[in-house]
Design a protein around this motif. Structure first.
Motif, PDB file in Angstrom:
ATOM      1  N   THR A   1       6.990  11.448 -14.829  1.00 26.38           N
ATOM      2  CA  THR A   1       5.830  12.103 -15.431  1.00 26.38           C
ATOM      3  C   THR A   1       6.137  12.760 -16.777  1.00 26.38           C
ATOM      4  O   THR A   1       5.225  13.230 -17.455  1.00 26.38           O
ATOM      5  CB  THR A   1       5.256  13.179 -14.484  1.00 26.38           C
ATOM      6  OG1 THR A   1       6.189  14.272 -14.371  1.00 26.38           O
ATOM      7  CG2 THR A   1       4.979  12.601 -13.118  1.00 26.38           C
ATOM      8  N   VAL A   2       7.407  12.796 -17.172  1.00 27.32           N
ATOM      9  CA  VAL A   2       7.807  13.443 -18.428  1.00 27.32           C
ATOM     10  C   VAL A   2       7.237  12.679 -19.622  1.00 27.32           C
ATOM     11  O   VAL A   2       7.211  11.447 -19.634  1.00 27.32           O
ATOM     12  CB  VAL A   2       9.340  13.528 -18.516  1.00 27.32           C
ATOM     13  CG1 VAL A   2       9.795  13.920 -19.919  1.00 27.32           C
ATOM     14  CG2 VAL A   2       9.873  14.521 -17.486  1.00 27.32           C
ATOM     15  N   ARG A   3       6.821  13.418 -20.635  1.00 26.70           N
ATOM     16  CA  ARG A   3       6.293  12.832 -21.860  1.00 26.70           C
ATOM     17  C   ARG A   3       7.151  13.270 -23.052  1.00 26.70           C
ATOM     18  O   ARG A   3       7.769  14.331 -23.037  1.00 26.70           O
ATOM     19  CB  ARG A   3       4.836  13.260 -22.075  1.00 26.70           C
ATOM     20  CG  ARG A   3       3.898  12.800 -20.961  1.00 26.70           C
ATOM     21  CD  ARG A   3       3.759  11.281 -20.961  1.00 26.70           C
ATOM     22  NE  ARG A   3       2.936  10.794 -19.851  1.00 26.70           N
ATOM     23  CZ  ARG A   3       3.412  10.314 -18.709  1.00 26.70           C
ATOM     24  NH1 ARG A   3       4.725  10.272 -18.503  1.00 26.70           N
ATOM     25  NH2 ARG A   3       2.594   9.895 -17.773  1.00 26.70           N
TER      26      ARG A   3
ATOM     27  N   ASP B   1      12.382  12.202 -14.447  1.00 31.97           N
ATOM     28  CA  ASP B   1      11.051  12.341 -13.857  1.00 31.97           C
ATOM     29  C   ASP B   1      10.081  11.403 -14.570  1.00 31.97           C
ATOM     30  O   ASP B   1       9.907  11.480 -15.791  1.00 31.97           O
ATOM     31  CB  ASP B   1      10.583  13.790 -14.007  1.00 31.97           C
ATOM     32  CG  ASP B   1       9.258  14.063 -13.291  1.00 31.97           C
ATOM     33  OD1 ASP B   1       8.512  13.107 -13.004  1.00 31.97           O
ATOM     34  OD2 ASP B   1       8.967  15.245 -13.037  1.00 31.97           O
TER      35      ASP B   1
ATOM     36  N   ARG C   1      15.244   7.265 -23.011  1.00 33.25           N
ATOM     37  CA  ARG C   1      15.033   8.656 -23.399  1.00 33.25           C
ATOM     38  C   ARG C   1      16.263   9.236 -24.080  1.00 33.25           C
ATOM     39  O   ARG C   1      17.402   8.910 -23.723  1.00 33.25           O
ATOM     40  CB  ARG C   1      14.722   9.529 -22.170  1.00 33.25           C
ATOM     41  CG  ARG C   1      13.484   9.095 -21.409  1.00 33.25           C
ATOM     42  CD  ARG C   1      13.210   9.999 -20.208  1.00 33.25           C
ATOM     43  NE  ARG C   1      12.098   9.476 -19.423  1.00 33.25           N
ATOM     44  CZ  ARG C   1      11.564  10.078 -18.369  1.00 33.25           C
ATOM     45  NH1 ARG C   1      12.058  11.253 -17.965  1.00 33.25           N
ATOM     46  NH2 ARG C   1      10.549   9.530 -17.711  1.00 33.25           N
TER      47      ARG C   1
ATOM     48  N   ASP D   1       1.898  21.704 -11.947  1.00 31.76           N
ATOM     49  CA  ASP D   1       3.060  20.857 -11.689  1.00 31.76           C
ATOM     50  C   ASP D   1       2.895  20.206 -10.318  1.00 31.76           C
ATOM     51  O   ASP D   1       2.737  20.883  -9.306  1.00 31.76           O
ATOM     52  CB  ASP D   1       4.323  21.730 -11.718  1.00 31.76           C
ATOM     53  CG  ASP D   1       5.599  20.913 -11.728  1.00 31.76           C
ATOM     54  OD1 ASP D   1       5.558  19.753 -11.298  1.00 31.76           O
ATOM     55  OD2 ASP D   1       6.629  21.445 -12.165  1.00 31.76           O
TER      56      ASP D   1
ATOM     57  N   ARG E   1      15.563  16.493 -14.778  1.00 35.76           N
ATOM     58  CA  ARG E   1      14.126  16.212 -14.731  1.00 35.76           C
ATOM     59  C   ARG E   1      13.660  15.590 -16.046  1.00 35.76           C
ATOM     60  O   ARG E   1      12.887  14.620 -16.047  1.00 35.76           O
ATOM     61  CB  ARG E   1      13.342  17.488 -14.440  1.00 35.76           C
ATOM     62  CG  ARG E   1      11.856  17.196 -14.228  1.00 35.76           C
ATOM     63  CD  ARG E   1      11.088  18.353 -13.629  1.00 35.76           C
ATOM     64  NE  ARG E   1       9.773  17.881 -13.197  1.00 35.76           N
ATOM     65  CZ  ARG E   1       8.843  18.626 -12.623  1.00 35.76           C
ATOM     66  NH1 ARG E   1       9.089  19.917 -12.374  1.00 35.76           N
ATOM     67  NH2 ARG E   1       7.677  18.114 -12.266  1.00 35.76           N
ATOM     68  N   ALA E   2      14.144  16.131 -17.166  1.00 38.07           N
ATOM     69  CA  ALA E   2      13.785  15.561 -18.468  1.00 38.07           C
ATOM     70  C   ALA E   2      14.241  14.115 -18.571  1.00 38.07           C
ATOM     71  O   ALA E   2      13.590  13.288 -19.211  1.00 38.07           O
ATOM     72  CB  ALA E   2      14.408  16.396 -19.583  1.00 38.07           C
TER      73      ALA E   2
ATOM     74  N   LEU F   1       7.974  22.553 -16.908  1.00 30.58           N
ATOM     75  CA  LEU F   1       7.626  22.372 -18.312  1.00 30.58           C
ATOM     76  C   LEU F   1       7.470  23.750 -18.930  1.00 30.58           C
ATOM     77  O   LEU F   1       6.710  24.584 -18.432  1.00 30.58           O
ATOM     78  CB  LEU F   1       6.327  21.578 -18.421  1.00 30.58           C
ATOM     79  CG  LEU F   1       5.809  21.258 -19.820  1.00 30.58           C
ATOM     80  CD1 LEU F   1       6.801  20.378 -20.570  1.00 30.58           C
ATOM     81  CD2 LEU F   1       4.446  20.575 -19.731  1.00 30.58           C
TER      82      LEU F   1
ATOM     83  N   GLN G   1       8.387  17.039 -24.826  1.00 32.84           N
ATOM     84  CA  GLN G   1       8.316  18.141 -23.870  1.00 32.84           C
ATOM     85  C   GLN G   1       9.655  18.866 -23.772  1.00 32.84           C
ATOM     86  O   GLN G   1      10.687  18.369 -24.218  1.00 32.84           O
ATOM     87  CB  GLN G   1       7.869  17.629 -22.498  1.00 32.84           C
ATOM     88  CG  GLN G   1       6.422  17.163 -22.471  1.00 32.84           C
ATOM     89  CD  GLN G   1       5.957  16.724 -21.087  1.00 32.84           C
ATOM     90  OE1 GLN G   1       6.735  16.266 -20.261  1.00 32.84           O
ATOM     91  NE2 GLN G   1       4.660  16.852 -20.843  1.00 32.84           N
TER      92      GLN G   1
ATOM     93  N   VAL H   1      13.155  14.248 -25.497  1.00 28.80           N
ATOM     94  CA  VAL H   1      12.803  15.372 -24.648  1.00 28.80           C
ATOM     95  C   VAL H   1      13.920  16.415 -24.763  1.00 28.80           C
ATOM     96  O   VAL H   1      15.076  16.072 -25.038  1.00 28.80           O
ATOM     97  CB  VAL H   1      12.648  14.944 -23.171  1.00 28.80           C
ATOM     98  CG1 VAL H   1      12.007  16.045 -22.337  1.00 28.80           C
ATOM     99  CG2 VAL H   1      11.856  13.655 -23.045  1.00 28.80           C
TER     100      VAL H   1
ATOM    101  N   TYR I   1      11.909  21.291 -20.926  1.00 28.55           N
ATOM    102  CA  TYR I   1      12.020  21.717 -19.531  1.00 28.55           C
ATOM    103  C   TYR I   1      13.079  22.795 -19.374  1.00 28.55           C
ATOM    104  O   TYR I   1      14.137  22.749 -20.003  1.00 28.55           O
ATOM    105  CB  TYR I   1      12.351  20.511 -18.639  1.00 28.55           C
ATOM    106  CG  TYR I   1      11.148  19.632 -18.417  1.00 28.55           C
ATOM    107  CD1 TYR I   1      10.335  19.794 -17.303  1.00 28.55           C
ATOM    108  CD2 TYR I   1      10.789  18.668 -19.366  1.00 28.55           C
ATOM    109  CE1 TYR I   1       9.196  19.017 -17.124  1.00 28.55           C
ATOM    110  CE2 TYR I   1       9.652  17.886 -19.190  1.00 28.55           C
ATOM    111  CZ  TYR I   1       8.864  18.077 -18.062  1.00 28.55           C
ATOM    112  OH  TYR I   1       7.729  17.316 -17.901  1.00 28.55           O
TER     113      TYR I   1
END
Length: 302
Positions: free
Chosen positions: A250-252, A248, A148, A3, A244-245, A271, A255, A205, A257
Motif C-alpha cells: 500500500t506504500v506510495r 508494504d 523502491r 491505517d 514497511r516502506a 505513515l 511517503q 520512500v 514512515y
C-alpha cells in the motif's frame, strides 16, 4: 484514511522470492534486522558494508537462522566516492535489475572529520554517498517494475537546516547540527527523487526508526546516552518502518514512515510527516544540483 494495518509487523511482509534487495550498513543493528527479515521472506539480500569480515559474519548468521537464505556481501565504503563507484560497478555486473535499494548506513554526531573526498563526515556518508550510489544504480532499479529506493532518515532532521553557505562545516561545526543537516538531506533527496521518478515504475520512500538501540548513538553526548534507554525500543521494532516502506504493497512514492507512538519515538510503523523545511521544493532542487556537482553523479532523469 485510517491505517488498514495498525500493528504492522514482519508477518505482514509479502513473499519476496525473486526480488533482490541491496541494503547498506546491514551487518549490524537496524540494517541487519532489515536484511534478516527480507531474507526470511525469500529475497536475495546483498549486504553492502565497509568491513567484509563483519558483513560475512552477518550473512552467515542469517544463513544459520534461515537455512537456504540467499545472502551475499558487497564491499562498500560510503566515505569514498571511488569505493561507491566500484561497488556500483560490481552490483551492476552481477544484477540486471534491483528491486530494493535501502539506504540505511549512517553515522551520528561524530567528532569533526572528513570523508576521503573532503566532505564533512556525516553529510558525506549519510547523504552524498547514498546519493551517488542511488544514481549509479538507478537504471537497474528502473529495469524492475515496482522497485523502491528507501532512504533512512531520523527525527534528528527536525534540528537541522541545509547550510548552503557552509555545507561542509568548514567555518563552524556542531555534531548535532551536522547530523540534522544530513538527515534533512535524506528527506529532501527522497522527495526530489520521487518527483523525478514520476511516470516510471520505481518509487522513492523514506523511513525513520524513532529511538532504537543500536551502535549509532556511540558518539552522542553523555546526557543523551544516559536517557536513551528510557526511550529506546528494540532494533527489531526500529527496523519496522524501513521494512514497511520497502515491502508494504500500500506504500506510495514520497511517503515517510516512522513509529506511531509518542513523538514518533517508538511503536508500530505508521505513515508520518516530516518537518516543513523538508517539503521546500526550491531547497530540494538546489540540494540535488549541488549533490550532482559534488559527487559527479548525474541521474538520467528529467
Amino acid at each position: 484514511m485510517p491505517d488498514q494495518t495498525p500493528n504492522w509487523t514482519t508477518a505482514d511482509i509479502p513473499d519476496q522470492t525473486g526480488r533482490t534487495a541491496v541494503i547498506t550498513g546491514a551487518n549490524t543493528g537496524l540494517g541487519y534486522e532489515t536484511a534478516r527479515a527480507l531474507a526470511a521472506k525469500g529475497a536475495h539480500v546483498v549486504i553492502a558494508v565497509r568491513n567484509l569480515d563483519k558483513g560475512k559474519a552477518a550473512a552467515d548468521l542469517i544463513g544459520r537462522r534461515y537455512p537456504g537464505a540467499d545472502v551475499s556481501v558487497q564491499e562498500l565504503d560510503l566515505t569514498s566516492l571511488d569505493s561507491v563507484r566500484a561497488a556500483a560497478g560490481q552490483l551492476r555486473a552481477g544484477h540486471d535489475r534491483i528491486d530494493l535499494l535501502i539506504n540505511n548506513a549512517g553515522v551520528m554526531m561524530t567528532p569533526k572529520e572528513t570523508t576521503k573526498d573532503g566532505f564533512e563526515l556525516q553529510f558525506g556518508t549519510n547523504h552524498l554517498g547514498h546519493f551517488a550510489l542511488t544514481g549509479l544504480l538507478i537504471d537497474r532499479l528502473l529495469a524492475s517494475p515496482g522497485s523502491r529506493v528507501v532512504t533512512v532518515s531520523s527525527n534528528g532532521h527536525r534540528f537541522g537546516g541545509i547550510r548552503f553557505d557552509d555545507l561542509q562545516s568548514e567555518r563552524s561545526y556542531s555534531r548535532a547540527g551536522a547530523y540534522g543537516q544530513s538527515k534533512l538531506a535524506n528527506l529532501l533527496f527522497t522527495y526530489e527523487l520521487q518527483r523525478r521518478l514520476a511516470g516510471t515504475g520505481t518509487i522513492a520512500v523514506a523511513a525513520h526508526p524513532g529511538a532504537s538501540s543500536s551502535e549509532l548513538g556511540r558518539y552522542a553526548p553523555g546526557a543523551v546516552r544516559r536517557i536513551a534507554p528510557l526511550l529506546e525500543q528494540s532494533t527489531e521494532m526500529g527496523a519496522l518502518p524501513t521494512l514497511r516502506a520497502a515491502a508494504d504493497p500500500t506504500v506510495r512514492g514520497g511517503q515517510y514512515y516512522g513509529p506511531g507512538g509518542f513523538l514518533q519515538l517508538r511503536g508500530y510503523p505508521k505513515l508520518v510527516s516530516s518537518n516543513k523545511r523538508s517539503y521546500d521544493t526550491g531547497v530540494q532542487r538546489r540540494l540535488w544540483a549541488v549533490s550532482e556537482a559534488l559527487t559527479g553523479v548525474v541521474y538520467p532523469l528529467d
